[in-house]
Design a protein around this motif. Structure first.
Motif, PDB file in Angstrom:
ATOM      1  N   ARG A   2       0.951  -0.946  -0.230  1.00  0.00           N
ATOM      2  CA  ARG A   2       0.305  -0.003   0.009  1.00  0.00           C
ATOM      3  C   ARG A   2       0.883   1.226   0.127  1.00  0.00           C
ATOM      4  O   ARG A   2       1.937   1.096   0.400  1.00  0.00           O
ATOM      5  CB  ARG A   2      -1.104  -0.223   1.821  1.00  0.00           C
ATOM      6  CG  ARG A   2      -0.213  -0.236   2.204  1.00  0.00           C
ATOM      7  CD  ARG A   2      -1.283   0.072   4.072  1.00  0.00           C
ATOM      8  NE  ARG A   2      -0.717   0.918   5.174  1.00  0.00           N
ATOM      9  CZ  ARG A   2       0.042   0.257   5.530  1.00  0.00           C
ATOM     10  NH1 ARG A   2       0.003  -1.804   5.935  1.00  0.00           N
ATOM     11  NH2 ARG A   2       0.815   0.773   7.233  1.00  0.00           N
ATOM     12  N   ASP A   3       0.395   2.206  -0.543  1.00  0.00           N
ATOM     13  CA  ASP A   3       1.011   3.694  -0.216  1.00  0.00           C
ATOM     14  C   ASP A   3       0.353   4.025   1.124  1.00  0.00           C
ATOM     15  O   ASP A   3      -0.554   4.113   1.374  1.00  0.00           O
ATOM     16  CB  ASP A   3       0.517   4.839  -2.042  1.00  0.00           C
ATOM     17  CG  ASP A   3       1.374   3.988  -2.658  1.00  0.00           C
ATOM     18  OD1 ASP A   3       2.055   4.088  -2.747  1.00  0.00           O
ATOM     19  OD2 ASP A   3       0.259   4.137  -4.334  1.00  0.00           O
ATOM     20  N   ASP A   4       2.000   4.259   1.688  1.00  0.00           N
ATOM     21  CA  ASP A   4       1.684   5.201   3.142  1.00  0.00           C
ATOM     22  C   ASP A   4       2.802   6.247   3.459  1.00  0.00           C
ATOM     23  O   ASP A   4       2.740   6.304   4.056  1.00  0.00           O
ATOM     24  CB  ASP A   4       1.347   4.483   4.403  1.00  0.00           C
ATOM     25  CG  ASP A   4       1.223   5.314   4.589  1.00  0.00           C
ATOM     26  OD1 ASP A   4       0.729   6.059   5.433  1.00  0.00           O
ATOM     27  OD2 ASP A   4       0.802   3.829   6.372  1.00  0.00           O
TER      28      ASP A   4
END
Length: 112
Positions: A2-4
């Motif tokens: 995921r992008d975080d």
């Protein structure tokens, strides 16, 4: 994965814990990197750069001790090291929040 970007920013800024605890600037990013590197996009790459930077800063600080004793220039070295260790995590946190590539100068590559 995921992008975080928030976790990336937090990881970069956690290096500043060194100024509060004396050692947290290496331990906290290391824990974040080890536990989240396979879950967050770009964290493996940036985490390695952070760890390399923190180890390099530690080595430079240790090397400045003989420079204090022998040359008297060690104090200036320590001030420069302290400024670099303070400014670049903030700059790279901003870059990480914008999705830009990060750069830690004077880093010795221990982790590839």
């Amino acid at each position: 994965m995921r992008d975080d970007n928030q976790l990336l920013v937090l990881t970069h800024l956690s290096q500043l814990l060194t100024y509060l605890t004396g050692f947290g600037g290496l331990i906290v990013p290391l824990v974040i990197w080890v536990t989240q590197k396979d879950k967050v996009f770009k964290l493996d790459e940036q985490g390695k750069q952070i760890i390399n930077f923190q180890i390099s800063i530690f080595i430079y600080a240790i090397l400045s001790i003989p420079a204090i004793i022998l040359l008297g220039l060690g104090f200036i070295m320590l001030i420069v090291i302290g400024l670099i260790a303070f400014v670049f995590p903030i700059m790279n946190a901003v870059r990480a929040s914008n999705g830009d590539p990060i750069n830690y100068p004077l880093s010795i590559t221990f982790l590839k």
